[in-house]
Design a protein around this motif. Structure first.
Motif, PDB file in Angstrom:
ATOM      1  N   LYS A 195       0.831  -1.207   0.000  1.00 54.05           N
ATOM      2  CA  LYS A 195       0.000   0.000   0.000  1.00 54.05           C
ATOM      3  C   LYS A 195       0.865   1.256   0.000  1.00 54.05           C
ATOM      4  O   LYS A 195       0.583   2.231  -0.706  1.00 54.05           O
ATOM      5  N   ASN A 249      -3.175   6.784   9.631  1.00 52.24           N
ATOM      6  CA  ASN A 249      -4.280   6.679  10.587  1.00 52.24           C
ATOM      7  C   ASN A 249      -4.474   5.263  11.117  1.00 52.24           C
ATOM      8  O   ASN A 249      -5.035   5.075  12.203  1.00 52.24           O
ATOM      9  N   SER A 250      -4.038   4.275  10.343  1.00 50.81           N
ATOM     10  CA  SER A 250      -4.275   2.884  10.741  1.00 50.81           C
ATOM     11  C   SER A 250      -3.044   2.199  11.319  1.00 50.81           C
ATOM     12  O   SER A 250      -3.140   1.087  11.832  1.00 50.81           O
ATOM     13  N   GLU A 256      -6.957  17.348   6.834  1.00 49.08           N
ATOM     14  CA  GLU A 256      -5.722  16.684   7.231  1.00 49.08           C
ATOM     15  C   GLU A 256      -4.506  17.602   7.138  1.00 49.08           C
ATOM     16  O   GLU A 256      -3.405  17.213   7.539  1.00 49.08           O
ATOM     17  N   LYS A 316      -2.187   9.151   4.171  1.00 54.31           N
ATOM     18  CA  LYS A 316      -2.955   9.482   5.371  1.00 54.31           C
ATOM     19  C   LYS A 316      -3.721   8.280   5.893  1.00 54.31           C
ATOM     20  O   LYS A 316      -3.861   8.095   7.114  1.00 54.31           O
ATOM     21  N   ASP A 317      -4.208   7.446   4.988  1.00 54.75           N
ATOM     22  CA  ASP A 317      -4.930   6.238   5.398  1.00 54.75           C
ATOM     23  C   ASP A 317      -3.995   5.299   6.164  1.00 54.75           C
ATOM     24  O   ASP A 317      -4.375   4.733   7.196  1.00 54.75           O
ATOM     25  N   THR A 377      -3.757  10.802  -0.099  1.00 53.50           N
ATOM     26  CA  THR A 377      -4.904  10.113   0.495  1.00 53.50           C
ATOM     27  C   THR A 377      -4.487   8.758   1.068  1.00 53.50           C
ATOM     28  O   THR A 377      -4.882   8.380   2.182  1.00 53.50           O
ATOM     29  N   ILE A 378      -3.680   8.022   0.313  1.00 55.65           N
ATOM     30  CA  ILE A 378      -3.228   6.701   0.780  1.00 55.65           C
ATOM     31  C   ILE A 378      -2.251   6.850   1.942  1.00 55.65           C
ATOM     32  O   ILE A 378      -2.310   6.091   2.916  1.00 55.65           O
TER      33      ILE A 378
END
Length: 213
Positions: A92, A117-118, A166, A113-114, A110-111
């Motif tokens: 990813k 966050n995880s 963000e 930040k995803d 976007t990726i």
């Protein structure tokens, strides 16, 4: 006499065991079979996981040799959905890197930040750093558009940065201020600096007519 009693006792024990075996022997065999199957199944599962990791490693290496950023991003995207454990997360991150290399910074951020966050570990830290770097790059690109005379494009880009939840607060404030400046026509209202008067030669009074040749 003791031998007789001992033989009777053994017969009784044998008879009881036979009754118990007839009643519960099938369950005992089934439990033993399940235990054997469980151990065998666990070993098969471990072998399957190993084979999947080896397969994912090969696919990840192959994706690293793809020179087209869009094709590489597609390969990493597919791998991130099928690879086990760490290879899925790493794929990813590699997908976001490929998108950024292909000029798709918004999709990459976007990726990033995803992931950030995880994941609270090292991978998430890397993703947070790269997301911040690309957001700064967006600010630089917006300012470059302004310097190139593309005020409308620059204003739209600063608006996006200012409204991105963000974005860091400092970046939001800068982007909001610059967007307001552009929307109010600040770039056009500056005008031009008047020319500076040429000072007279030494010994000549200001405003004196030039000497006649």
């Amino acid at each position: 006499m003791s031998d007789i009693f001992r033989e009777v006792e053994e017969d009784v024990r044998k008879e009881r065991f036979e009754k118990l075996w007839k009643a519960f022997g099938g369950y005992v065999i089934a439990l033993i079979g399940l235990a054997v199957l469980g151990v065998g199944g666990w070993q098969l599962w471990l072998r399957y996981e190993d084979s999947q990791r080896v397969k994912a490693a090969g696919q990840f290496t192959a994706a690293q040799h793809i020179t087209n950023p869009n094709q590489a991003a597609a390969a990493y995207d597919a791998l991130s959905k099928s690879a086990p454990g760490g290879y899925g997360e790493l794929s990813k991150l590699a997908q976001a890197n490929a998108l950024a290399s292909g000029g798709k910074n918004d999709d990459a951020v976007t990726i990033y930040k995803d992931i950030a966050n995880s994941d609270s570990g090292p991978l998430g830290a890397v993703a947070r750093l790269r997301a911040a770097w690309h957001e700064m790059a967006r600010e630089v690109l917006a300012y470059s558009d302004y310097k190139a005379g593309k005020e409308k494009d620059a204003a739209g880009e600063f608006d996006l940065l200012a409204n991105d939840p963000e974005s860091p607060d400092a970046l939001k404030n800068r982007a909001r201020a610059f967007a307001a400046f552009l929307h109010e026509g600040g770039a056009a209202n500056y005008g031009t600096v008047p020319p500076t008067a040429t000072p007279p030669p030494p010994g000549e009074a200001p405003g004196a007519p030039p000497p006649t040749p």
